[in-house]
Design a protein around this motif. Structure first.
Motif, PDB file in Angstrom:
ATOM      1  N   ASP A   1       0.757  -1.222  -0.062  1.00 36.23           N
ATOM      2  CA  ASP A   1       0.114  -0.046   0.047  1.00 36.23           C
ATOM      3  C   ASP A   1       0.909   1.264   0.141  1.00 36.23           C
ATOM      4  N   ASP A   2       2.123   1.311   0.545  1.00 38.74           N
ATOM      5  CA  ASP A   2       2.916   2.419   0.573  1.00 38.74           C
ATOM      6  C   ASP A   2       3.950   2.761  -0.642  1.00 38.74           C
ATOM      7  N   GLY A   3       3.597   1.405  -1.567  1.00 40.64           N
ATOM      8  CA  GLY A   3       4.395   1.537  -2.540  1.00 40.64           C
ATOM      9  C   GLY A   3       5.630   0.788  -2.534  1.00 40.64           C
ATOM     10  N   SER A   4       6.154   0.443  -1.460  1.00 38.43           N
ATOM     11  CA  SER A   4       7.425  -0.439  -1.203  1.00 38.43           C
ATOM     12  C   SER A   4       7.281  -1.853  -2.032  1.00 38.43           C
ATOM     13  N   LYS A   5       8.089  -2.545  -2.059  1.00 34.76           N
ATOM     14  CA  LYS A   5       7.926  -3.943  -2.431  1.00 34.76           C
ATOM     15  C   LYS A   5       8.265  -4.969  -1.337  1.00 34.76           C
ATOM     16  N   GLN A   6       7.730  -6.008  -1.576  1.00 34.78           N
ATOM     17  CA  GLN A   6       7.828  -7.271  -0.829  1.00 34.78           C
ATOM     18  C   GLN A   6       7.948  -8.517  -1.562  1.00 34.78           C
ATOM     19  N   TRP A   7       8.790  -9.426  -0.968  1.00 38.22           N
ATOM     20  CA  TRP A   7       8.888 -10.674  -1.840  1.00 38.22           C
ATOM     21  C   TRP A   7       7.565 -11.789  -1.222  1.00 38.22           C
ATOM     22  N   ALA A   8       7.134 -12.165  -2.461  1.00 39.93           N
ATOM     23  CA  ALA A   8       5.845 -13.432  -2.214  1.00 39.93           C
ATOM     24  C   ALA A   8       6.811 -14.916  -2.623  1.00 39.93           C
ATOM     25  N   TYR A   9       6.353 -15.804  -2.052  1.00 36.03           N
ATOM     26  CA  TYR A   9       6.989 -17.083  -2.678  1.00 36.03           C
ATOM     27  C   TYR A   9       5.446 -18.012  -3.042  1.00 36.03           C
ATOM     28  N   LYS A  10       5.328 -18.387  -4.384  1.00 39.91           N
ATOM     29  CA  LYS A  10       4.587 -18.941  -4.872  1.00 39.91           C
ATOM     30  C   LYS A  10       3.017 -18.258  -4.568  1.00 39.91           C
ATOM     31  N   GLY A  11       3.270 -16.746  -4.660  1.00 40.81           N
ATOM     32  CA  GLY A  11       2.128 -16.077  -4.715  1.00 40.81           C
ATOM     33  C   GLY A  11       1.637 -15.566  -3.430  1.00 40.81           C
ATOM     34  N   ARG A  12       2.252 -16.190  -2.133  1.00 42.10           N
ATOM     35  CA  ARG A  12       2.097 -15.797  -0.637  1.00 42.10           C
ATOM     36  C   ARG A  12       3.087 -14.613  -0.089  1.00 42.10           C
ATOM     37  N   PRO A  13       2.728 -13.250   0.031  1.00 40.54           N
ATOM     38  CA  PRO A  13       3.495 -12.505   0.686  1.00 40.54           C
ATOM     39  C   PRO A  13       4.180 -12.985   1.989  1.00 40.54           C
ATOM     40  N   LEU A  14       5.430 -12.850   2.353  1.00 45.95           N
ATOM     41  CA  LEU A  14       6.102 -13.332   3.342  1.00 45.95           C
ATOM     42  C   LEU A  14       6.681 -12.229   4.281  1.00 45.95           C
ATOM     43  N   TYR A  15       6.518 -12.410   5.456  1.00 42.46           N
ATOM     44  CA  TYR A  15       6.765 -11.679   6.593  1.00 42.46           C
ATOM     45  C   TYR A  15       7.753 -12.237   7.460  1.00 42.46           C
ATOM     46  N   THR A  16       8.514 -11.384   8.453  1.00 44.16           N
ATOM     47  CA  THR A  16       9.115 -12.014   9.749  1.00 44.16           C
ATOM     48  C   THR A  16       8.124 -11.729  10.816  1.00 44.16           C
ATOM     49  N   TRP A  17       8.491 -12.050  11.939  1.00 46.40           N
ATOM     50  CA  TRP A  17       7.695 -11.824  13.171  1.00 46.40           C
ATOM     51  C   TRP A  17       8.627 -10.936  14.252  1.00 46.40           C
ATOM     52  N   ALA A  18       8.098  -9.966  14.540  1.00 47.16           N
ATOM     53  CA  ALA A  18       9.070  -8.836  15.395  1.00 47.16           C
ATOM     54  C   ALA A  18       9.372  -9.544  16.728  1.00 47.16           C
ATOM     55  N   LYS A  19       8.572 -10.305  17.179  1.00 44.07           N
ATOM     56  CA  LYS A  19       8.982 -11.005  18.450  1.00 44.07           C
ATOM     57  C   LYS A  19       9.946 -12.234  18.166  1.00 44.07           C
ATOM     58  N   ASP A  20      10.065 -12.679  17.207  1.00 44.34           N
ATOM     59  CA  ASP A  20      11.332 -13.679  16.912  1.00 44.34           C
ATOM     60  C   ASP A  20      12.612 -12.841  17.458  1.00 44.34           C
ATOM     61  N   SER A  21      13.347 -13.500  18.148  1.00 45.95           N
ATOM     62  CA  SER A  21      14.655 -12.865  18.593  1.00 45.95           C
ATOM     63  C   SER A  21      15.899 -13.389  18.163  1.00 45.95           C
ATOM     64  N   LYS A  22      15.860 -14.416  17.656  1.00 42.33           N
ATOM     65  CA  LYS A  22      16.885 -15.178  16.870  1.00 42.33           C
ATOM     66  C   LYS A  22      16.896 -16.127  15.878  1.00 42.33           C
ATOM     67  N   PRO A  23      17.678 -16.306  14.966  1.00 41.61           N
ATOM     68  CA  PRO A  23      17.404 -17.274  13.984  1.00 41.61           C
ATOM     69  C   PRO A  23      16.973 -18.567  14.572  1.00 41.61           C
ATOM     70  N   GLY A  24      15.785 -19.396  13.636  1.00 39.90           N
ATOM     71  CA  GLY A  24      15.571 -20.477  14.355  1.00 39.90           C
ATOM     72  C   GLY A  24      14.155 -20.335  15.066  1.00 39.90           C
ATOM     73  N   ASP A  25      13.756 -18.993  15.611  1.00 38.27           N
ATOM     74  CA  ASP A  25      12.707 -18.720  16.446  1.00 38.27           C
ATOM     75  C   ASP A  25      11.456 -19.135  15.628  1.00 38.27           C
ATOM     76  N   THR A  26      10.450 -19.618  15.968  1.00 39.30           N
ATOM     77  CA  THR A  26       9.128 -19.662  15.151  1.00 39.30           C
ATOM     78  C   THR A  26       8.058 -19.273  16.341  1.00 39.30           C
ATOM     79  N   THR A  27       8.053 -18.179  16.964  1.00 39.41           N
ATOM     80  CA  THR A  27       7.165 -17.937  18.032  1.00 39.41           C
ATOM     81  C   THR A  27       5.951 -17.378  17.227  1.00 39.41           C
ATOM     82  N   GLY A  28       5.932 -17.063  16.097  1.00 40.77           N
ATOM     83  CA  GLY A  28       4.783 -16.387  15.447  1.00 40.77           C
ATOM     84  C   GLY A  28       3.865 -17.348  14.850  1.00 40.77           C
ATOM     85  N   ASP A  29       4.195 -18.631  14.696  1.00 40.01           N
ATOM     86  CA  ASP A  29       3.536 -19.833  14.018  1.00 40.01           C
ATOM     87  C   ASP A  29       2.260 -19.935  15.015  1.00 40.01           C
ATOM     88  N   GLY A  30       0.929 -19.788  14.127  1.00 37.46           N
ATOM     89  CA  GLY A  30      -0.215 -19.894  14.955  1.00 37.46           C
ATOM     90  C   GLY A  30      -0.859 -18.721  15.471  1.00 37.46           C
TER      91      GLY A  30
END
Length: 137
Positions: free
Chosen positions: A97-126
């Motif tokens: 919406d702001d005009g910036s670009k984001q990657w999508a994989y197989k048509g699904r936009p991808l995001y990180t989760w602000a509360k994951d603190s280190k590589p391998g964390d998956t606290t956003g799942d669910g």
């Protein structure tokens, strides 16, 4: 003397002409491989800094749009794509919406989760009544 000079000039011009029409047998330069926007770690897609990537059920697959904007994008930062990004195999850029670009994989936009603190964390799942999921290849 004039005949000798003319003979030398003629021979020189023939050599130059022959050398300029010779074929170049050098191999073509190697094609540069465009790096993937993400990699796989422990069965899930991760960003270049190895943070887990997520997909959001409210995003419409293949729409080229993200519905996670504003405060949502503060909690779920989009996987940024450069402004001139082009599709790469299963990867495609999405215009936000702001005009910036984001990657999508197989048509699904991808995001990180602000509360994951280190590589391998998956606290956003669910999160959000199971609307957020780790992105899988």
């Amino acid at each position: 003397m004039t005949k000798t000079l003319l003979s030398v000039l003629l021979a020189s011009s023939i050599l130059v002409a022959c050398s300029s029409t010779s074929t170049n047998n050098a191999p073509p330069p190697p094609q540069t491989q465009v790096p993937s926007p993400a990699t796989v770690l422990n069965g899930v897609l991760v960003s270049p800094n190895q943070m887990t990537l997520y997909v959001f059920d409210k995003d419409v697959v293949g729409s080229g749009k993200s519905v996670c904007n504003g405060p949502c994008a503060t909690n779920w930062p989009p996987l940024a794509a450069p402004s001139g990004a082009k599709p790469i195999a299963d990867w495609s850029p999405v215009t936000r919406d702001d005009g910036s670009k984001q990657w999508a994989y197989k048509g699904r936009p991808l995001y990180t989760w602000a509360k994951d603190s280190k590589p391998g964390d998956t606290t956003g799942d669910g999160m959000a009544s199971n609307a957020w999921h780790t992105a899988k290849p």
